[in-house]
Enzyme design. Structure first.
Site, mmCIF file in Angstrom:
data_model
loop_
_atom_site.group_PDB
_atom_site.id
_atom_site.type_symbol
_atom_site.label_atom_id
_atom_site.label_comp_id
_atom_site.label_asym_id
_atom_site.label_seq_id
_atom_site.Cartn_x
_atom_site.Cartn_y
_atom_site.Cartn_z
ATOM 1 C CG ASP A 79 -2.113 -13.387 0.035
ATOM 2 O OD1 ASP A 79 -1.359 -12.701 0.768
ATOM 3 O OD2 ASP A 79 -1.803 -14.517 -0.383
ATOM 4 C CG HIS A 80 1.104 -12.278 -2.601
ATOM 5 N ND1 HIS A 80 0.730 -13.015 -1.503
ATOM 6 C CD2 HIS A 80 2.448 -12.395 -2.687
ATOM 7 C CE1 HIS A 80 1.802 -13.566 -0.967
ATOM 8 N NE2 HIS A 80 2.861 -13.195 -1.666
ATOM 9 C CG HIS A 118 2.313 -3.165 6.209
ATOM 10 N ND1 HIS A 118 3.157 -2.816 7.241
ATOM 11 C CD2 HIS A 118 2.013 -2.005 5.568
ATOM 12 C CE1 HIS A 118 3.345 -1.497 7.229
ATOM 13 N NE2 HIS A 118 2.668 -0.976 6.211
ATOM 14 C CB CYS A 148 2.828 4.366 5.543
ATOM 15 S SG CYS A 148 3.001 2.799 6.438
ATOM 16 C CG HIS A 179 -0.400 0.321 2.518
ATOM 17 N ND1 HIS A 179 -1.166 0.612 3.616
ATOM 18 C CD2 HIS A 179 0.882 0.414 2.930
ATOM 19 C CE1 HIS A 179 -0.391 0.862 4.650
ATOM 20 N NE2 HIS A 179 0.843 0.741 4.265
ATOM 21 C CD GLU A 215 -0.319 -0.883 8.574
ATOM 22 O OE1 GLU A 215 -1.051 -0.704 7.598
ATOM 23 O OE2 GLU A 215 0.114 0.043 9.286
ATOM 24 C CG HIS A 257 5.395 0.362 2.476
ATOM 25 N ND1 HIS A 257 4.808 1.563 2.149
ATOM 26 C CD2 HIS A 257 4.795 -0.060 3.608
ATOM 27 C CE1 HIS A 257 3.901 1.858 3.060
ATOM 28 N NE2 HIS A 257 3.858 0.899 3.962
#
Ligand code: NI
Length: 136
Positions: A80-81, A42, A34, A15, A125, A40
């Site tokens: 996811d991913h 998490h 962020c 994100h 997170e 980047h």
């Protein structure tokens, strides 16, 4: 008898936290690392709680296999991913903070899980930063 059952899950996602109407400098000031324009990732840890009454016939609150399947389709397969800003519809115009991601997950699960159950979503997170949303 009221009881709460939990199911844990995990997903990785990328994100960027920023506002389009702010300069990169202001975004960096407010959102820190962020706000990196290159994104980047998490490792999100999810805990879904379901609250309701034990079914006297089965002894179950909810079939945890069904809860597992809803989490898989609504959260894992969906996020996811992924790059949350670019690939997940709900974040097209919504900052993908851990708070907003928890609300989006709650809304998606709420549509699937029978309304006789209350649900709560806890989302980590990082191992030390997490939120809980109960739809209030
Ligand atoms: Ni971040």
């Amino acid at each position: 008898m009221r009881i709460k059952a939990f199911r844990k899950a995990h997903f990785n996602a990328a994100h960027r936290l920023y506002r389009k109407d702010w300069s990169d400098e202001k975004n960096l000031q407010i959102f820190g690392k962020c706000s990196n324009p290159k994104y980047h990732g998490h490792n999100y840890e999810l805990v879904v709680g379901v609250i309701g009454d034990i079914d006297p016939e089965t002894g179950y609150l909810i079939d945890l296999k069904i809860l597992k399947d809803y989490i898989k389709t609504e959260v894992e397969d969906y996020m996811d991913h992924k790059n949350l800003n670019e690939e997940v519809l709900e974040f097209k115009d919504l900052n993908p903070t851990v708070e907003n991601i928890a609300v989006v997950i709650w809304n998606r699960l709420r549509k699937k899980i029978a309304s006789k159950f209350e649900i709560e979503v806890t989302l980590y997170e990082t191992p030390r930063n997490f939120v809980t949303y109960k739809g209030e």
